[in-house]
Design a protein around this motif. Structure first.
Motif, PDB file in Angstrom:
ATOM      1  N   GLY A  34       0.818  -1.208   0.000  1.00 30.39           N
ATOM      2  CA  GLY A  34       0.000   0.000   0.000  1.00 30.39           C
ATOM      3  C   GLY A  34       0.852   1.259   0.000  1.00 30.39           C
ATOM      4  N   TYR A  35       1.928   1.212   0.781  1.00 34.83           N
ATOM      5  CA  TYR A  35       2.834   2.355   0.903  1.00 34.83           C
ATOM      6  C   TYR A  35       3.456   2.713  -0.445  1.00 34.83           C
ATOM      7  CZ  TYR A  35       7.103   4.747   2.611  1.00 34.83           C
ATOM      8  OH  TYR A  35       8.132   5.631   2.825  1.00 34.83           O
ATOM      9  N   LEU A  36       3.854   1.671  -1.196  1.00 33.11           N
ATOM     10  CA  LEU A  36       4.551   1.914  -2.463  1.00 33.11           C
ATOM     11  C   LEU A  36       3.606   2.367  -3.570  1.00 33.11           C
ATOM     12  CD1 LEU A  36       7.111  -1.036  -2.516  1.00 33.11           C
ATOM     13  CD2 LEU A  36       7.572   1.378  -2.126  1.00 33.11           C
ATOM     14  N   ASP A  38       0.700   3.854  -3.193  1.00 32.91           N
ATOM     15  CA  ASP A  38      -0.233   4.892  -2.739  1.00 32.91           C
ATOM     16  C   ASP A  38      -0.392   6.089  -3.685  1.00 32.91           C
ATOM     17  OD1 ASP A  38      -1.935   5.930  -0.483  1.00 32.91           O
ATOM     18  OD2 ASP A  38      -0.464   7.542  -0.618  1.00 32.91           O
ATOM     19  N   PRO A  39       0.728   6.680  -4.209  1.00 40.74           N
ATOM     20  CA  PRO A  39       0.534   7.860  -5.065  1.00 40.74           C
ATOM     21  C   PRO A  39      -0.312   7.571  -6.301  1.00 40.74           C
ATOM     22  CG  PRO A  39       2.820   7.652  -4.411  1.00 40.74           C
ATOM     23  CD  PRO A  39       2.142   6.380  -3.997  1.00 40.74           C
ATOM     24  N   LYS A  42      -4.073   7.865  -5.435  1.00 41.85           N
ATOM     25  CA  LYS A  42      -4.637   9.149  -5.035  1.00 41.85           C
ATOM     26  C   LYS A  42      -5.573   9.657  -6.124  1.00 41.85           C
ATOM     27  CE  LYS A  42      -2.907  10.111  -1.053  1.00 41.85           C
ATOM     28  NZ  LYS A  42      -1.466  10.177  -0.811  1.00 41.85           N
ATOM     29  N   GLY A  75       2.869  15.318  -3.605  1.00 46.87           N
ATOM     30  CA  GLY A  75       3.598  14.965  -2.387  1.00 46.87           C
ATOM     31  C   GLY A  75       3.848  16.201  -1.559  1.00 46.87           C
ATOM     32  N   TRP A  76       5.112  16.656  -1.505  1.00 45.52           N
ATOM     33  CA  TRP A  76       5.459  17.806  -0.680  1.00 45.52           C
ATOM     34  C   TRP A  76       5.834  18.996  -1.535  1.00 45.52           C
ATOM     35  CZ3 TRP A  76       7.944  13.233  -1.235  1.00 45.52           C
ATOM     36  CH2 TRP A  76       9.139  13.245  -1.929  1.00 45.52           C
TER      37      TRP A  76
ATOM     38  N   PHE B  53      12.257   1.500   2.248  1.00 45.50           N
ATOM     39  CA  PHE B  53      10.916   2.020   1.953  1.00 45.50           C
ATOM     40  C   PHE B  53      10.848   3.526   2.203  1.00 45.50           C
ATOM     41  CE2 PHE B  53       9.191  -2.438   2.706  1.00 45.50           C
ATOM     42  CZ  PHE B  53       9.056  -2.675   1.358  1.00 45.50           C
ATOM     43  N   LEU B  54      11.479   3.991   3.290  1.00 44.52           N
ATOM     44  CA  LEU B  54      11.434   5.430   3.583  1.00 44.52           C
ATOM     45  C   LEU B  54      12.112   6.234   2.478  1.00 44.52           C
ATOM     46  CD1 LEU B  54      12.134   5.521   7.416  1.00 44.52           C
ATOM     47  CD2 LEU B  54       9.997   6.020   6.243  1.00 44.52           C
ATOM     48  N   VAL B  56      11.996   5.900  -0.506  1.00 43.16           N
ATOM     49  CA  VAL B  56      11.128   6.101  -1.675  1.00 43.16           C
ATOM     50  C   VAL B  56      10.566   7.525  -1.680  1.00 43.16           C
ATOM     51  CG1 VAL B  56       8.971   5.376  -2.773  1.00 43.16           C
ATOM     52  CG2 VAL B  56      10.515   3.670  -1.853  1.00 43.16           C
ATOM     53  N   TYR B  57      10.286   8.075  -0.468  1.00 38.21           N
ATOM     54  CA  TYR B  57       9.670   9.403  -0.414  1.00 38.21           C
ATOM     55  C   TYR B  57      10.589  10.470   0.191  1.00 38.21           C
ATOM     56  CZ  TYR B  57       5.380   6.872  -1.427  1.00 38.21           C
ATOM     57  OH  TYR B  57       4.432   6.090  -2.023  1.00 38.21           O
ATOM     58  N   TYR B  58      11.559  10.052   1.009  1.00 32.31           N
ATOM     59  CA  TYR B  58      12.401  11.028   1.705  1.00 32.31           C
ATOM     60  C   TYR B  58      13.335  11.756   0.725  1.00 32.31           C
ATOM     61  CZ  TYR B  58      15.902  13.091   4.673  1.00 32.31           C
ATOM     62  OH  TYR B  58      16.737  13.983   5.256  1.00 32.31           O
ATOM     63  N   THR B  59      13.525  13.042   0.943  1.00 36.40           N
ATOM     64  CA  THR B  59      14.402  13.850   0.098  1.00 36.40           C
ATOM     65  C   THR B  59      15.452  14.530   0.965  1.00 36.40           C
ATOM     66  OG1 THR B  59      12.464  14.310  -1.243  1.00 36.40           O
ATOM     67  CG2 THR B  59      14.404  15.640  -1.676  1.00 36.40           C
ATOM     68  N   HIS B  64      13.409  20.249   1.427  1.00 37.50           N
ATOM     69  CA  HIS B  64      12.347  19.257   1.342  1.00 37.50           C
ATOM     70  C   HIS B  64      12.371  18.169   2.404  1.00 37.50           C
ATOM     71  CE1 HIS B  64      10.932  21.054  -2.247  1.00 37.50           C
ATOM     72  NE2 HIS B  64      12.031  20.817  -2.924  1.00 37.50           N
ATOM     73  N   ASP B  67       9.493  18.503   4.947  1.00 38.28           N
ATOM     74  CA  ASP B  67       8.201  18.366   4.258  1.00 38.28           C
ATOM     75  C   ASP B  67       7.978  16.945   3.766  1.00 38.28           C
ATOM     76  OD1 ASP B  67       7.638  20.985   4.686  1.00 38.28           O
ATOM     77  OD2 ASP B  67       8.298  21.659   2.711  1.00 38.28           O
ATOM     78  N   SER B  68       9.064  16.322   3.281  1.00 36.43           N
ATOM     79  CA  SER B  68       8.880  14.959   2.759  1.00 36.43           C
ATOM     80  C   SER B  68       8.551  13.997   3.896  1.00 36.43           C
ATOM     81  CB  SER B  68      10.113  14.500   1.971  1.00 36.43           C
ATOM     82  OG  SER B  68      11.247  14.397   2.792  1.00 36.43           O
ATOM     83  N   TYR B  71       5.027  14.443   4.788  1.00 30.76           N
ATOM     84  CA  TYR B  71       4.221  13.760   3.783  1.00 30.76           C
ATOM     85  C   TYR B  71       4.166  12.254   4.058  1.00 30.76           C
ATOM     86  CZ  TYR B  71       2.600  12.091  -0.740  1.00 30.76           C
ATOM     87  OH  TYR B  71       1.899  11.464  -1.731  1.00 30.76           O
ATOM     88  N   ILE B  72       5.323  11.666   4.414  1.00 33.07           N
ATOM     89  CA  ILE B  72       5.342  10.237   4.745  1.00 33.07           C
ATOM     90  C   ILE B  72       4.381   9.958   5.909  1.00 33.07           C
ATOM     91  CG2 ILE B  72       6.754   8.373   5.736  1.00 33.07           C
ATOM     92  CD1 ILE B  72       9.125   9.522   4.157  1.00 33.07           C
ATOM     93  N   GLY B  75       0.593  11.779   4.478  1.00 30.49           N
ATOM     94  CA  GLY B  75       0.056  11.698   3.120  1.00 30.49           C
ATOM     95  C   GLY B  75       0.097  10.314   2.498  1.00 30.49           C
ATOM     96  N   VAL B  76       0.983   9.442   2.956  1.00 29.06           N
ATOM     97  CA  VAL B  76       1.150   8.138   2.318  1.00 29.06           C
ATOM     98  C   VAL B  76       0.516   7.053   3.181  1.00 29.06           C
ATOM     99  CG1 VAL B  76       2.808   6.567   1.268  1.00 29.06           C
ATOM    100  CG2 VAL B  76       3.385   8.961   1.523  1.00 29.06           C
TER     101      VAL B  76
END
Lengths: 164, 219
Positions: A34-36, A38-39, A42, A75-76, B53-54, B56-59, B64, B67-68, B71-72, B75-76
């Motif tokens: 789900g985590y992967l 998810d985007p 949306k 996202g952000w 896994f982190l 994937v979204y962390y910047t 950022h 904010d990222s 978002y984790i 938002g995810v």
């Protein structure tokens, strides 16, 4: 042991390890899916009525390029995308609006007055005044907004824009 | 059918021998304290998986990073779970690795022929602390910023070369985007790679020498 189900200590440990391992794997693994993805799940498709200008200002039968921007939060990060459409006025209360995005590979087409064609700079696609394909590689006419997707309110032409 | 496939693989990979050497090896009579090494390994893998896994979204940029992570968390789907496991797993790993070391010390398991296993274990403990230190900066919030300011300042108190060490750690005179990106690189590439290598040798040595017997009353 009396009344035992004939499972050796060794097998019991193996079985317990496998069971607990599977549970732990599932607790991490299933949410991870789900985590992967998810985007992709949306819901996009935010819509808005975009004012394109007073209809009377447009010249009948001559495409006019109108540009507008829409901001979107991915996202952000906030990104601003710009869009362009050609407005072709048909009468004082009616118009046809065409996307300027070539249906071949999404380059932006230009109206060439002297040829009365939209020409794509990328692969020489040619479209007629109402978006029909005249030549080149495009698989279908230019995307059009008409009927329900347009409205005129107090003389101003609006376009119903849905984010893709 | 599966047995045939397994037999084919076993003949070429030696799976049975591998199983005997790693999971079926003879053990002295032990207790739950003997499981802390395996627990450390499990936590290392867990931190690796959730960390991947982190990423994937962390910047890792000052603009950022915070904010990222927000978002984790908000938002995810299951982002809170992934980060939660990584966050608490980190603290747990430091504790488990440290108690593992205490156990080895108390039972005198570091003695001949296991001195190298001990030394590598010390390296792994330091790397675990290094992972905690570098990971702490990544959220780039006030706590992270000041903790790293203080931490790198402490490194700066080393005689003679302290100021140089501090500059190397920070990638400049003060904390900046360079600090964040080098801590990120250390946290996800340099330290984990070093740890994976050392864990490999550590495990090889354990399998080679077997686990030590608990000392008896006479020892």
């Amino acid at each position: 042991m009396a009344g035992s189900h004939h499972i050796s200590r060794r097998d019991f440990v193996k079985l317990t390890t496998a069971a607990l391992g599977s549970i732990m794997g599932a607790v991490i693994g299933l949410p991870a899916i789900g985590y992967l993805i998810d985007p992709a799940l949306k819901a996009s498709g935010k819509d808005a009525w975009i004012p394109l200008g007073p209809l009377e200002k447009f010249e009948a039968g001559k495409p006019a390029l109108v540009t507008f921007t829409r901001s979107k939060i991915n996202g952000w990060e906030k990104t601003v995308n710009s869009y362009g459409v050609f407005v072709i006025k048909k009468s004082d209360s009616e118009a046809l609006v065409l996307s300027n995005k070539c249906t071949h590979l999404s380059c932006r087409v230009n109206w060439l007055e002297e040829r009365q064609e939209y020409i794509c700079p990328c692969h020489d696609a040619a479209f007629g005044l109402n978006g029909e394909v005249l030549g080149g590689p495009p698989p279908r006419p230019l995307d059009r907004y008409e009927g329900e997707q347009l409205k005129v309110e107090e003389g101003t032409l609006y376009l119903h824009f849905v984010e893709g | 059918m599966w047995q045939k496939i397994y037999a084919w693989l076993d003949e070429r990979l030696g799976l049975n021998d591998l199983y005997k050497a790693t999971l079926d090896r003879p053990e002295p009579k032990g207790n739950w304290w003997n499981t802390l090494g395996s627990a450390s390994l499990f936590l290392f893998i867990l931190q690796g998986v959730t960390g991947i896994f982190l990423s994937v979204y962390y910047t890792p940029s000052p603009d950022h990073a915070y904010d990222s992570i927000t978002y984790i968390m908000n938002g995810v789907a299951f982002g809170w779970l992934m980060r939660g496991i990584h966050h608490w797993g980190a603290s747990l790993m430091v504790i488990v690795v440290f108690v593992h070391m205490l156990r080895v010390f108390v039972t005198a398991s570091y003695k001949y022929p296991r001195e190298l296993t001990w030394m590598i274990g010390v390296g792994l403990l330091l790397l675990t602390l290094g992972m905690g230190f570098t990971g702490y900066l990544l959220p780039w919030n006030q706590k992270a910023y000041w903790a790293t300011t203080v931490g790198t300042s402490i490194a700066g108190t080393v005689p003679w070369i302290g100021a140089f060490i501090e500059r190397v750690l920070r990638g400049g005179a003060e904390l900046s985007a360079l600090t964040l990106s080098r801590f990120f690189a250390a946290h996800i590439w340099i330290f984990p790679a070093a740890m994976a290598g050392l864990i490999g040798v550590h495990l090889y040595l354990i399998i080679k020498h077997g686990e030590s017997e608990f000392p008896g009353k006479d020892d």
